[in-house]
Design a protein around this motif. Structure first.
Motif, PDB file in Angstrom:
ATOM      1  N   LEU A   1       0.800  -1.223   0.000  1.00 19.99           N
ATOM      2  CA  LEU A   1       0.000   0.000   0.000  1.00 19.99           C
ATOM      3  C   LEU A   1       0.838   1.281   0.000  1.00 19.99           C
ATOM      4  O   LEU A   1       0.464   2.253  -0.658  1.00 19.99           O
ATOM      5  CB  LEU A   1      -0.971  -0.008   1.185  1.00 19.99           C
ATOM      6  CG  LEU A   1      -2.189  -0.918   1.038  1.00 19.99           C
ATOM      7  CD1 LEU A   1      -3.081  -0.811   2.277  1.00 19.99           C
ATOM      8  CD2 LEU A   1      -2.993  -0.571  -0.214  1.00 19.99           C
TER       9      LEU A   1
ATOM     10  N   LEU B   1      -6.854   4.339  -9.212  1.00 22.36           N
ATOM     11  CA  LEU B   1      -6.853   2.910  -8.916  1.00 22.36           C
ATOM     12  C   LEU B   1      -7.967   2.242  -9.719  1.00 22.36           C
ATOM     13  O   LEU B   1      -9.128   2.662  -9.666  1.00 22.36           O
ATOM     14  CB  LEU B   1      -7.092   2.689  -7.422  1.00 22.36           C
ATOM     15  CG  LEU B   1      -6.992   1.252  -6.923  1.00 22.36           C
ATOM     16  CD1 LEU B   1      -5.565   0.740  -7.006  1.00 22.36           C
ATOM     17  CD2 LEU B   1      -7.500   1.157  -5.481  1.00 22.36           C
TER      18      LEU B   1
ATOM     19  N   HIS C   1      -4.867   4.983   3.824  1.00 23.54           N
ATOM     20  CA  HIS C   1      -3.458   4.787   3.472  1.00 23.54           C
ATOM     21  C   HIS C   1      -2.997   5.789   2.417  1.00 23.54           C
ATOM     22  O   HIS C   1      -1.912   5.653   1.856  1.00 23.54           O
ATOM     23  CB  HIS C   1      -3.230   3.356   2.958  1.00 23.54           C
ATOM     24  CG  HIS C   1      -3.205   2.332   4.047  1.00 23.54           C
ATOM     25  ND1 HIS C   1      -4.347   1.726   4.515  1.00 23.54           N
ATOM     26  CD2 HIS C   1      -2.179   1.818   4.772  1.00 23.54           C
ATOM     27  CE1 HIS C   1      -4.015   0.861   5.468  1.00 23.54           C
ATOM     28  NE2 HIS C   1      -2.710   0.899   5.644  1.00 23.54           N
TER      29      HIS C   1
ATOM     30  N   LEU D   1      -8.340   2.115   1.989  1.00 23.44           N
ATOM     31  CA  LEU D   1      -7.386   2.568   0.984  1.00 23.44           C
ATOM     32  C   LEU D   1      -7.155   4.071   1.102  1.00 23.44           C
ATOM     33  O   LEU D   1      -6.015   4.546   1.018  1.00 23.44           O
ATOM     34  CB  LEU D   1      -7.900   2.213  -0.413  1.00 23.44           C
ATOM     35  CG  LEU D   1      -7.988   0.715  -0.734  1.00 23.44           C
ATOM     36  CD1 LEU D   1      -8.681   0.510  -2.074  1.00 23.44           C
ATOM     37  CD2 LEU D   1      -6.603   0.078  -0.739  1.00 23.44           C
ATOM     38  N   ARG D   2      -8.225   4.827   1.310  1.00 22.36           N
ATOM     39  CA  ARG D   2      -8.079   6.275   1.487  1.00 22.36           C
ATOM     40  C   ARG D   2      -7.280   6.585   2.749  1.00 22.36           C
ATOM     41  O   ARG D   2      -6.498   7.540   2.771  1.00 22.36           O
ATOM     42  CB  ARG D   2      -9.449   6.942   1.545  1.00 22.36           C
ATOM     43  CG  ARG D   2     -10.124   7.090   0.183  1.00 22.36           C
ATOM     44  CD  ARG D   2     -11.266   8.088   0.245  1.00 22.36           C
ATOM     45  NE  ARG D   2     -12.342   7.610   1.105  1.00 22.36           N
ATOM     46  CZ  ARG D   2     -13.403   6.942   0.667  1.00 22.36           C
ATOM     47  NH1 ARG D   2     -13.536   6.694  -0.633  1.00 22.36           N
ATOM     48  NH2 ARG D   2     -14.339   6.542   1.504  1.00 22.36           N
TER      49      ARG D   2
ATOM     50  N   VAL E   1      -4.117   6.283  -0.598  1.00 27.98           N
ATOM     51  CA  VAL E   1      -4.234   5.851  -1.990  1.00 27.98           C
ATOM     52  C   VAL E   1      -5.286   6.725  -2.667  1.00 27.98           C
ATOM     53  O   VAL E   1      -6.398   6.888  -2.162  1.00 27.98           O
ATOM     54  CB  VAL E   1      -4.645   4.371  -2.086  1.00 27.98           C
ATOM     55  CG1 VAL E   1      -4.869   3.962  -3.542  1.00 27.98           C
ATOM     56  CG2 VAL E   1      -3.581   3.482  -1.444  1.00 27.98           C
ATOM     57  N   GLN E   2      -4.930   7.322  -3.800  1.00 24.53           N
ATOM     58  CA  GLN E   2      -5.843   8.175  -4.543  1.00 24.53           C
ATOM     59  C   GLN E   2      -6.709   7.298  -5.442  1.00 24.53           C
ATOM     60  O   GLN E   2      -6.235   6.764  -6.453  1.00 24.53           O
ATOM     61  CB  GLN E   2      -5.056   9.194  -5.365  1.00 24.53           C
ATOM     62  CG  GLN E   2      -4.025   9.980  -4.556  1.00 24.53           C
ATOM     63  CD  GLN E   2      -4.645  10.732  -3.392  1.00 24.53           C
ATOM     64  OE1 GLN E   2      -5.507  11.584  -3.583  1.00 24.53           O
ATOM     65  NE2 GLN E   2      -4.209  10.415  -2.181  1.00 24.53           N
TER      66      GLN E   2
ATOM     67  N   THR F   1      -0.042   6.711  -6.885  1.00 26.28           N
ATOM     68  CA  THR F   1      -1.290   7.410  -7.202  1.00 26.28           C
ATOM     69  C   THR F   1      -1.220   8.885  -6.845  1.00 26.28           C
ATOM     70  O   THR F   1      -1.875   9.709  -7.494  1.00 26.28           O
ATOM     71  CB  THR F   1      -2.492   6.752  -6.494  1.00 26.28           C
ATOM     72  OG1 THR F   1      -2.271   6.707  -5.076  1.00 26.28           O
ATOM     73  CG2 THR F   1      -2.712   5.326  -7.019  1.00 26.28           C
ATOM     74  N   ARG F   2      -0.430   9.235  -5.839  1.00 26.40           N
ATOM     75  CA  ARG F   2      -0.220  10.664  -5.552  1.00 26.40           C
ATOM     76  C   ARG F   2       0.477  11.353  -6.724  1.00 26.40           C
ATOM     77  O   ARG F   2       0.288  12.560  -6.955  1.00 26.40           O
ATOM     78  CB  ARG F   2       0.594  10.848  -4.266  1.00 26.40           C
ATOM     79  CG  ARG F   2      -0.198  10.652  -2.989  1.00 26.40           C
ATOM     80  CD  ARG F   2       0.543  11.210  -1.785  1.00 26.40           C
ATOM     81  NE  ARG F   2       1.802  10.528  -1.561  1.00 26.40           N
ATOM     82  CZ  ARG F   2       1.944   9.495  -0.739  1.00 26.40           C
ATOM     83  NH1 ARG F   2       0.897   9.016  -0.083  1.00 26.40           N
ATOM     84  NH2 ARG F   2       3.129   8.931  -0.561  1.00 26.40           N
TER      85      ARG F   2
ATOM     86  N   LEU G   1       1.790   2.008  -3.556  1.00 30.22           N
ATOM     87  CA  LEU G   1       0.602   2.333  -4.337  1.00 30.22           C
ATOM     88  C   LEU G   1       0.137   3.748  -4.024  1.00 30.22           C
ATOM     89  O   LEU G   1      -0.281   4.495  -4.929  1.00 30.22           O
ATOM     90  CB  LEU G   1      -0.524   1.337  -4.041  1.00 30.22           C
ATOM     91  CG  LEU G   1      -0.250  -0.140  -4.323  1.00 30.22           C
ATOM     92  CD1 LEU G   1      -1.544  -0.936  -4.186  1.00 30.22           C
ATOM     93  CD2 LEU G   1       0.370  -0.342  -5.687  1.00 30.22           C
ATOM     94  N   ALA G   2       0.208   4.132  -2.763  1.00 28.68           N
ATOM     95  CA  ALA G   2      -0.166   5.495  -2.386  1.00 28.68           C
ATOM     96  C   ALA G   2       0.746   6.509  -3.066  1.00 28.68           C
ATOM     97  O   ALA G   2       0.283   7.529  -3.603  1.00 28.68           O
ATOM     98  CB  ALA G   2      -0.109   5.652  -0.867  1.00 28.68           C
TER      99      ALA G   2
END
Length: 211
Positions: free
Chosen positions: A67, A104, A97, A94-95, A99-100, A74-75, A70-71
């Motif tokens: 994660l 995704l 963490h 997910l938010r 993650v945008q 996506t940022r 992935l965060a």
């Protein structure tokens, strides 16, 4: 000519491979776990490769392990694809963490379709990372994923049962998450470009599960 000068002249030859220098030039992305970065030869997930995450039981930290990267991806407004996840992803976790979610993408597919979809996404050059769960994959299928990751310069993550650790794999990195009495551990059992670490590190999954 003194022997030291002879060696220095030889090392100036560009045809001579100097392992540590080359390793520092290998592009990678931090795992987001400082202790794990320190164990890996390129200080993170190596770009353009397939990494395997092997685990004893679902929900013991396999998704939480990736994660952070992935965060970060996506940022950066880069696309991440999750292919045939075994459970429904929990968006609030997910938010939490960072993650945008707009970057995704989730694909539903059966086992055979999932491998094909993951390969195409890795190869596309559009996806920064692709996650898949090839529980019954053969070495040939994994090799296709590895080649696709190299072609698209993407991060490929294959989540598989721990028993697969006894089988050969073309993945550049293989990490096992054994579940012990004191919690989940991280063991690096293969890492291209360096020696396999002899020690494991403690790893505790987030209190907020992603599914």
């Amino acid at each position: 000519m003194p022997q030291l000068a002879v060696i220095e002249n030889m090392l100036r030859d560009p045809r001579i491979w100097r392992g540590r220098v080359v390793e520092q030039q290998v592009p990678s992305a931090s795992t987001g776990h400082a202790a794990l970065d320190a164990l890996l030869p390129h200080r993170g997930w190596t770009l353009g490769t397939l990494s395997e995450v092997l685990f004893d039981a679902d929900g013991t930290g396999e998704l939480e392990l990736v994660l952070p990267v992935l965060a970060e991806l996506t940022r950066q407004r880069r696309h991440v694809v999750i292919v045939a996840a075994p459970y429904v992803l929990y968006a609030p976790a997910l938010r939490a963490h960072d993650v945008q979610l707009e970057y995704l993408h989730c694909i539903e597919a059966n086992e055979n379709e999932a491998l094909w979809a993951a390969e195409q996404c890795l190869r596309s050059g559009i996806c920064a990372a692709v996650l898949c769960w090839p529980r019954q994959a053969h070495e040939r299928s994994l090799r296709r994923l590895q080649v696709a990751a190299e072609t698209g310069q993407a991060l490929g993550f294959a989540f598989r049962p721990a028993r697969a650790a006894t089988n050969p794999s073309p993945a550049a990195t293989r990490i096992r998450l054994p579940l012990r009495s004191d919690g989940t551990q991280i063991e690096v059992i293969k890492c291209r470009g360096g020696m396999v670490p002899t020690r494991s590190i403690a790893f505790r999954a987030s209190a907020t599960p992603a599914w």
